[in-house]
Design an enzyme around this catalytic site. Structure first.
Site, PDB file in Angstrom:
ATOM      1  N   GLY A   1     -24.063  21.516 -16.171  1.00  0.00           N
ATOM      2  CA  GLY A   1     -22.619  21.110 -15.789  1.00  0.00           C
ATOM      3  C   GLY A   1     -22.330  21.375 -14.372  1.00  0.00           C
ATOM      4  O   GLY A   1     -23.019  22.344 -13.610  1.00  0.00           O
TER       5      GLY A   1
ATOM      6  N   GLY B   1     -18.793  21.210 -11.736  1.00  0.00           N
ATOM      7  CA  GLY B   1     -17.376  21.338 -11.748  1.00  0.00           C
ATOM      8  C   GLY B   1     -17.004  21.777 -10.267  1.00  0.00           C
ATOM      9  O   GLY B   1     -17.719  21.876  -9.329  1.00  0.00           O
ATOM     10  N   ALA B   2     -15.595  21.771 -10.386  1.00  0.00           N
ATOM     11  CA  ALA B   2     -14.838  21.765  -8.891  1.00  0.00           C
ATOM     12  C   ALA B   2     -15.136  23.430  -8.367  1.00  0.00           C
ATOM     13  O   ALA B   2     -15.130  23.504  -7.094  1.00  0.00           O
ATOM     14  CB  ALA B   2     -13.452  21.712  -8.875  1.00  0.00           C
ATOM     15  N   PHE B   3     -15.314  24.372  -9.099  1.00  0.00           N
ATOM     16  CA  PHE B   3     -15.504  25.778  -8.522  1.00  0.00           C
ATOM     17  C   PHE B   3     -16.578  26.547  -9.180  1.00  0.00           C
ATOM     18  O   PHE B   3     -16.857  27.561  -9.302  1.00  0.00           O
ATOM     19  CB  PHE B   3     -14.355  26.459  -9.289  1.00  0.00           C
ATOM     20  CG  PHE B   3     -12.918  26.078  -8.722  1.00  0.00           C
ATOM     21  CD1 PHE B   3     -12.618  26.120  -7.460  1.00  0.00           C
ATOM     22  CD2 PHE B   3     -12.139  25.264  -9.837  1.00  0.00           C
ATOM     23  CE1 PHE B   3     -11.565  25.753  -6.783  1.00  0.00           C
ATOM     24  CE2 PHE B   3     -10.932  24.797  -9.341  1.00  0.00           C
ATOM     25  CZ  PHE B   3     -10.554  24.772  -8.007  1.00  0.00           C
ATOM     26  N   GLY B   4     -17.893  25.648  -9.309  1.00  0.00           N
ATOM     27  CA  GLY B   4     -19.173  26.124  -9.627  1.00  0.00           C
ATOM     28  C   GLY B   4     -20.001  25.173 -10.400  1.00  0.00           C
ATOM     29  O   GLY B   4     -19.601  24.018 -10.719  1.00  0.00           O
TER      30      GLY B   4
ATOM     31  N   VAL C   1     -23.137  25.050 -13.679  1.00  0.00           N
ATOM     32  CA  VAL C   1     -23.622  25.948 -14.826  1.00  0.00           C
ATOM     33  C   VAL C   1     -25.015  25.490 -14.957  1.00  0.00           C
ATOM     34  O   VAL C   1     -25.573  24.133 -15.040  1.00  0.00           O
ATOM     35  CB  VAL C   1     -23.032  25.431 -16.378  1.00  0.00           C
ATOM     36  CG1 VAL C   1     -23.277  26.251 -17.294  1.00  0.00           C
ATOM     37  CG2 VAL C   1     -21.393  25.917 -15.991  1.00  0.00           C
TER      38      VAL C   1
ATOM     39  N   ASP D   1      -5.758  24.476 -20.647  1.00  0.00           N
ATOM     40  CA  ASP D   1      -6.784  23.293 -20.159  1.00  0.00           C
ATOM     41  C   ASP D   1      -7.366  22.829 -21.483  1.00  0.00           C
ATOM     42  O   ASP D   1      -8.591  22.647 -21.561  1.00  0.00           O
ATOM     43  CB  ASP D   1      -7.814  23.748 -19.158  1.00  0.00           C
ATOM     44  CG  ASP D   1      -8.335  22.240 -18.552  1.00  0.00           C
ATOM     45  OD1 ASP D   1      -7.673  21.418 -18.468  1.00  0.00           O
ATOM     46  OD2 ASP D   1      -9.349  22.754 -17.688  1.00  0.00           O
TER      47      ASP D   1
END
Length: 725
Positions: free
Chosen positions: A392, A394-397, A399, A508
């Site tokens: 995964g 995303g914008a802030f990290g 996975v 969210d």
């Protein structure tokens, strides 16, 4: 003894075992067979479908970096006799094989492999859950298989995505064994060993699985099996089949030995090759997993400034002072020493204050976490945060898939970004989810804040996210699973809104943040945007954060997230699950009411409801396999939650009662209500937002969603675990 083919690169280093012992019956056909990979020539194996040789081993599926569905099979080229005329007992046999399931993209799973006994040497079954054993008709006589399945297929009654099954003329297993119970993960990329023993006199089959070359004491699967009832001929072919299911899995047979006879008990197959051989180089190294090393002292937690300000440092200075200022006893020296200590004390206090400002939550809340992992543990679990382990982004990290050395368990490791926003997300998520306990929330196993890294460790959800199950899976998600998922999410939100000490507003809620475990139970995740507020207290205004199509209209206008804004988002998820369409639908529905480019799903369903055609909204892929009254109630729950007027939306505790039939759904107006909001309220809310926040709304448009990002992250998901970041 048969010579090795020139195609075997390992020929020069393998010591041949007994190759094939042939005892001829009156017909001159094989009655007793024994062979292993170290003695076979290439002509003794038959490769079918996608099966191929590579580096001295057999790969049953293609080596592709893009998702693909295919199947392959390898068979010993001569038939093996399993029955003799006039004898009641079938042949006994024993086989040992080493195999691995590797993946170029760990988030792309599916298929598996099987040891098979086949009536012929030409047939290759279908891909996906059929594992190359059967075709889509699902039934084929004369086939016995021991499957190693890596994906839970609902239509085949699989217990999970990591099991062994005994298949008898069908891919629906007659007996299954859960590999989790023996600590073996088929998708771990490790070499796995298996033993299959069949006793003809007692009709007993036993299957053993381990990472080690040592045979386990207890089988993972044991079953009474009369081969006479299933084999259509006295002779059959033995080998392996495997398949992919829209995935990049690679199924490799590294070593195989087989022996059969008409003795009461099967002879043990030839042992595996030495550990140093090319065929099985790591089996002894894989099990048992080594214990975790003792945590290293975290030198970063004790700084040089802290040491200097301690009594020990003061004594050290006093001890050295005589050698440095021998003969000098003046007031000036003491004054300088005093000034130096005062400077150090002041600097250290400032350092600690700065650290406290950034790590306040860590200091007071981390102690509540289940476990603090070391950076070394998590780096090893993710193979140094290998890009091939990413599941995964995303914008802030990011996975990663991780395998913990101490337990062999598979986890999802979230590596937060190092920027200020990423740290804020980390502290927000950690402080909230660390205190939550509910069966329908993604469980946080632990955390790590070391070497400048910010890491969170979650349970791995083997069936990915709800949006993948709805829109990307080859199999249609059944109504029973969809209903269970909706109930699970509603239960989780009722817990967050009404049962926690402080109310938690998720902010969210969307299908890509709803994870599915191996039983297709919903687990709500991604608390990076969540906020805690005291019950019955008005929340502060913030920048709207989330994903278009799920955002309540009053939240977009005011920036104030409440439990009712979460209810609206849940309503969008309900309609998404029922219709099989995204909240912002870009296509045009064929037949019925069309959904134009950029149209809103809530608008479309409400239009059908107004025209008395509500059931036309149901996903056609369900094929009508649902209870009509129950379906109608669920759709009305979705519309009630999607009411533009927040005062008209139910609370989540009532939603749970509606879904289980304990409470009537409130009357839903045929015409969609409008949001009533005074100009003075809007101006006041906008002023609050400007005064409270010093950041701007960033609007990013993707191919299917528009995400409002601020005060945290948001945005659309891109697959399993993508929105945990």
């Amino acid at each position: 003894m048969e010579s090795l083919s020139g195609g075997f690169s390992f020929a020069s280093i393998l010591v041949a075992h007994v190759v094939v012992l042939v005892f001829f019956s009156s017909g001159g056909i094989l009655a007793v067979t024994e062979f292993d990979f170290g003695t076979l020539t290439l002509t003794r194996l038959k490769l079918l479908g996608d099966a191929h040789w590579t580096n001295g081993s057999v790969r049953l599926t293609r080596d592709l970096g893009v998702p693909y569905s295919g199947s392959g099979k390898v068979l010993y080229s001569k038939p093996v006799q399993f029955r003799r005329p006039g004898e009641q007992s079938p042949a006994s046999f024993s086989t040992f094989f080493s195999f691995s399931v590797t993946n170029l993209n760990p988030s792309s799973i599916g298929g598996g492999l099987a040891f098979v006994i086949s009536p012929d040497d030409e047939f290759v079954g279908d891909s996906g859950g059929f594992l190359g054993i059967m075709d889509a008709r699902r039934s084929r006589k004369g086939v016995v298989a021991v499957e190693f399945d890596t994906l839970m297929d609902v239509e085949f009654n699989d217990i999970n995505g990591n099991h062994v099954g005994l298949d008898l003329n069908s891919v629906i297993s007659a007996r299954v064994g859960d590999l989790e119970t023996v600590g073996v993960d088929l998708k771990s990329n490790n070499l796995i060993n298996s033993w299959v023993d069949y006793f003809g006199s007692t009709r007993l089959l036993k299957v053993y699985v381990s990472y080690s070359n040592s045979k386990p004491k207890s089988p993972i699967l044991s079953a009474n099996l009369d081969l006479n009832k299933y084999l259509i001929n006295d002779f059959a072919f033995v080998g392996f089949s495997g398949s992919t299911q829209g995935s990049t899995e690679i199924h490799t047979i590294e070593w195989w030995s087989f022996t059969s006879s008409f003795d009461a008990n099967p002879a043990a197959p030839p042992p595996p090759p030495p550990t140093g051989s090319l065929m099985n180089p790591t089996a002894d190294k894989a099990s048992p997993p080594p214990p975790s090393p003792a945590p290293e002292a975290n030198s970063s937690n004790t700084t040089a400034y802290e040491q200097k300000s301690s009594g020990k440092c003061h004594n050290h200075l006093c001890k050295d002072a005589p050698g440095a200022i021998v003969g000098v006893v003046t007031a000036g020296a003491f004054f300088l020493a005093f000034c130096a200590l005062a400077f150090i004390w002041a600097y250290n206090k400032k350092f600690k204050s700065d650290k406290k400002n950034s790590d306040t939550i860590l200091a007071c809340d981390v102690i509540k976490m289940p476990k603090e992992f070391t950076y070394k543990e998590l780096k090893s679990a993710t193979k140094g945060f290998d890009s091939n382990r990413i599941i995964g982004q995303g914008a802030f990290g990011t996975v990663y898939k991780g395998i913990l050395a101490a337990t062999g368990g598979t986890v999802a490791v979230k590596r937060c970004s190092h920027n200020g926003q990423g740290k804020a997300e980390f502290f927000s998520e950690l402080s909230i989810i660390g205190t939550l306990r509910h069966r329908n929330l993604v469980r946080l196993q632990g955390w790590c804040h070391e070497k400048g890294e910010i890491l969170l460790v979650y349970d791995m959800m083997c069936n990915g996210s709800l949006d993948k199950a709805l829109f990307e899976s080859r199999m249609t998600l059944s109504w029973s699973h969809r209903k269970k998922i909706l109930l699970g999410v509603a239960s989780a939100l009722a817990y967050l809104h009404q049962e926690c000490e402080n109310q938690v507003i998720h902010r969210d809620i969307k299908s890509s943040n709803i994870m599915l475990d191996e039983g297709f139970n919903a687990r709500l995740g991604d608390f990076g945007l969540a906020r805690q507020v005291e019950h019955d207290k008005s929340p502060d205004a913030t920048v709207a954060a989330g994903t278009m199509g799920y955002l309540a209209p009053e939240y977009l206008l005011t920036g104030r997230a409440t439990d009712k804004t979460d209810v609206f988002s849940y309503g969008a998820v309900v309609l998404e699950v029922v219709t099989g369409r995204r909240p912002i639908e870009k296509g045009v529905v064929s037949g019925g009411v069309g959904v134009g480019v950029g149209s809103n799903l809530v608008e479309w369903v409400w239009g059908l409801y107004r025209e008395g055609r509500l059931m036309e909204a149901v996903d056609r892929r369900l094929g009508g396999e649902f209870d009509g009254e129950e379906m109608g109630r669920v759709i009305l729950v979705g519309l009630a939650c999607s009411n533009p007027d927040p005062t008209g939306r139910p609370v989540m505790r009532s939603v749970v009662q509606m879904l289980v039939g304990e409470r009537d759904v409130p009357v839903v107006p045929k015409t969609k209500p409008t949001l009533s909001f005074s100009t003075s309220q809007l101006i006041l809310s906008l002023q609050d937002s400007v005064n409270d926040l010093n950041e701007m709304v960033t609007i990013s448009t993707t191919s299917s969603e528009t995400s409002f990002i601020g005060g945290g992250g948001g945005g659309g998901g891109n697959g399993s675990y993508s929105d945990l970041v």
